[in-house]
Motif scaffolding. Sequence first.
Motif, PDB file in Angstrom:
ATOM      1  N   LYS A   1     -41.797   4.695  61.230  1.00 57.88           N
ATOM      2  CA  LYS A   1     -41.158   3.419  61.528  1.00 57.88           C
ATOM      3  C   LYS A   1     -40.226   2.978  60.406  1.00 57.88           C
ATOM      4  CE  LYS A   1     -44.523   1.309  64.674  1.00 57.88           C
ATOM      5  NZ  LYS A   1     -45.419   0.146  64.895  1.00 57.88           N
ATOM      6  N   PHE A   2     -40.486   3.486  59.198  1.00 59.12           N
ATOM      7  CA  PHE A   2     -39.697   3.045  58.050  1.00 59.12           C
ATOM      8  C   PHE A   2     -38.505   3.954  57.786  1.00 59.12           C
ATOM      9  CE2 PHE A   2     -44.066   1.599  57.402  1.00 59.12           C
ATOM     10  CZ  PHE A   2     -43.856   0.232  57.282  1.00 59.12           C
TER      11      PHE A   2
ATOM     12  N   TRP B   1     -38.227  14.062  57.299  1.00 58.15           N
ATOM     13  CA  TRP B   1     -37.680  12.757  56.937  1.00 58.15           C
ATOM     14  C   TRP B   1     -36.815  12.823  55.689  1.00 58.15           C
ATOM     15  CZ3 TRP B   1     -43.302  10.931  57.252  1.00 58.15           C
ATOM     16  CH2 TRP B   1     -44.047  11.359  56.173  1.00 58.15           C
TER      17      TRP B   1
ATOM     18  N   LYS C   1     -46.849   8.222  62.796  1.00 56.30           N
ATOM     19  CA  LYS C   1     -45.985   7.319  63.567  1.00 56.30           C
ATOM     20  C   LYS C   1     -45.719   6.032  62.806  1.00 56.30           C
ATOM     21  CE  LYS C   1     -48.469   7.802  67.423  1.00 56.30           C
ATOM     22  NZ  LYS C   1     -48.915   7.738  68.837  1.00 56.30           N
ATOM     23  N   GLN C   2     -46.696   5.558  62.048  1.00 52.83           N
ATOM     24  CA  GLN C   2     -46.472   4.365  61.230  1.00 52.83           C
ATOM     25  C   GLN C   2     -45.441   4.638  60.136  1.00 52.83           C
ATOM     26  OE1 GLN C   2     -47.659   1.648  63.049  1.00 52.83           O
ATOM     27  NE2 GLN C   2     -48.165   0.888  61.016  1.00 52.83           N
ATOM     28  N   LYS C   3     -45.545   5.810  59.481  1.00 54.78           N
ATOM     29  CA  LYS C   3     -44.599   6.154  58.426  1.00 54.78           C
ATOM     30  C   LYS C   3     -43.182   6.314  58.975  1.00 54.78           C
ATOM     31  CE  LYS C   3     -47.663   6.306  55.133  1.00 54.78           C
ATOM     32  NZ  LYS C   3     -47.655   5.285  54.050  1.00 54.78           N
TER      33      LYS C   3
ATOM     34  N   TYR D   1     -32.808   1.571  60.297  1.00 51.83           N
ATOM     35  CA  TYR D   1     -33.728   1.728  61.411  1.00 51.83           C
ATOM     36  C   TYR D   1     -33.089   1.229  62.698  1.00 51.83           C
ATOM     37  CZ  TYR D   1     -37.226   0.149  64.714  1.00 51.83           C
ATOM     38  OH  TYR D   1     -37.924  -0.093  65.859  1.00 51.83           O
TER      39      TYR D   1
ATOM     40  N   PRO E   1     -34.231   1.198  66.989  1.00 51.59           N
ATOM     41  CA  PRO E   1     -35.074   1.649  68.093  1.00 51.59           C
ATOM     42  C   PRO E   1     -34.273   2.545  69.034  1.00 51.59           C
ATOM     43  CG  PRO E   1     -35.282  -0.719  67.760  1.00 51.59           C
ATOM     44  CD  PRO E   1     -34.124  -0.270  66.926  1.00 51.59           C
TER      45      PRO E   1
ATOM     46  N   THR F   1     -40.264   8.974  67.853  1.00 53.46           N
ATOM     47  CA  THR F   1     -41.631   8.660  68.294  1.00 53.46           C
ATOM     48  C   THR F   1     -41.608   7.930  69.631  1.00 53.46           C
ATOM     49  OG1 THR F   1     -41.743   6.521  67.159  1.00 53.46           O
ATOM     50  CG2 THR F   1     -42.352   8.469  65.891  1.00 53.46           C
ATOM     51  N   GLU F   2     -40.630   7.049  69.812  1.00 52.51           N
ATOM     52  CA  GLU F   2     -40.541   6.318  71.067  1.00 52.51           C
ATOM     53  C   GLU F   2     -40.187   7.236  72.227  1.00 52.51           C
ATOM     54  OE1 GLU F   2     -37.682   3.294  70.133  1.00 52.51           O
ATOM     55  OE2 GLU F   2     -39.219   1.876  69.521  1.00 52.51           O
TER      56      GLU F   2
ATOM     57  N   HIS G   1     -38.025   6.728  63.905  1.00 55.18           N
ATOM     58  CA  HIS G   1     -38.814   5.918  64.828  1.00 55.18           C
ATOM     59  C   HIS G   1     -38.315   6.109  66.258  1.00 55.18           C
ATOM     60  CE1 HIS G   1     -41.385   2.955  66.437  1.00 55.18           C
ATOM     61  NE2 HIS G   1     -40.487   1.996  66.546  1.00 55.18           N
TER      62      HIS G   1
END
Length: 388
Positions: free
Chosen positions: A332-333, A240, A328-330, A248, A250, A340-341, A337
């Motif tokens: 997202k920022f 990262w 995965k939560q980290k 960000y 999606p 992960t999807e 992200h």
Amino acid sequence: MRFNYFCPFCFETVPVSHIQFICDDKACPKVLDEVAKEYDLTLAEAPEKNIVFSPKLFCITHFARNIEFYLRFIFFKKQVKCPTADCGKKTRKMVCPHCHNQLHENIVKNNIKIIIMAGQRGIGKTTYRNKLINEIFKDKTLRSYLPYTINFQTNIDSSINEEVVKSLELKQTTSSAFINGKLNKKHIRPILLSLKYIKNKEITIAFYDVAGEDLENFRNMKRSLPYSTKANAVFSIISWEKEERDEYAPYEHIADPDEKPMSLSIIESLHQLLPNRNIPYAIAVSKIYSDDNIDITGTSIDQVSPHLSTDNQRFLESDGNSVDSEVKQKLKFVFMHAITEFISYNYKKPKFFAYDALGKNASVNQQPHRLEDAFLWIMTQLGLYPKS
């Protein structure tokens, strides 16, 4: 009992009865090895090596010859006599007839697992592999050794340390597999690591560390990953701090391929090459202590890995699930992200991890942080390491 083996060096599937032997006596007269020159395009001329020869088999049919070879040279471990008149010494050193690379017995027995290491250029694939091997040799629950390395054909005992790894020329940079537009198989040779957990059978792990520039477009990736159809697991490294984090987005909102982060492009291209989407897929975020924008204080990621503790000595699924959820939560920022999807949607066995090869203080002498987690998880998925 299988009578074909897959060569991890030239990527050919070969009947065992075709296996050849090489004399290992230093006094044996040398001959030019044209097969080795064809395998390594960087050689200006054929190297001089001991003679490579085929053993005399008495059976006539193809199937019977395979059985004869397996029983004589694998099961009963018979030696064969060098045909050179000035030598005549016996040897058990087997080589592949297509590339003349030495074949460890686990390769011939098909006790080998292939792990693809993916990641963009300069992200730390080779550093990870070298430090991982060093950490595995420290683990007393795993009986491990290097059958041979890129530049040496030698057995190493379990006292290996990082200095030994460096002396064996496990280099920090990986050469591109392409020489003047031609694929050079020598530059995608794996590091082979043989290990055994207590009562499990011994297995050889083939780590393929391909140069990042060979993964940056699908055409080169397809040519430089000829072993992808045989892959038993995939290990992708992302960082990262490596790429720009503009905003960000999606996965489904990334319409322009130029807007995709390089890590995602590599993962997508690799996805097209893998025929088996059920294999374990580990994604590890590297350099977790290098980015001030991501705070992991108080998380499971920040804790010392519990999988190799004296009391447990097994992979703890509860900790693995906690780390997977936190990573995965980290992500997202930050820009990843989208990764992960894509991974979660396309693979049945993905798992996210985080590590830092230099530890919390970014020191060469610092103990690596959670370096083995992803590898141990892959081992559990392949049935080679216990879990709880």
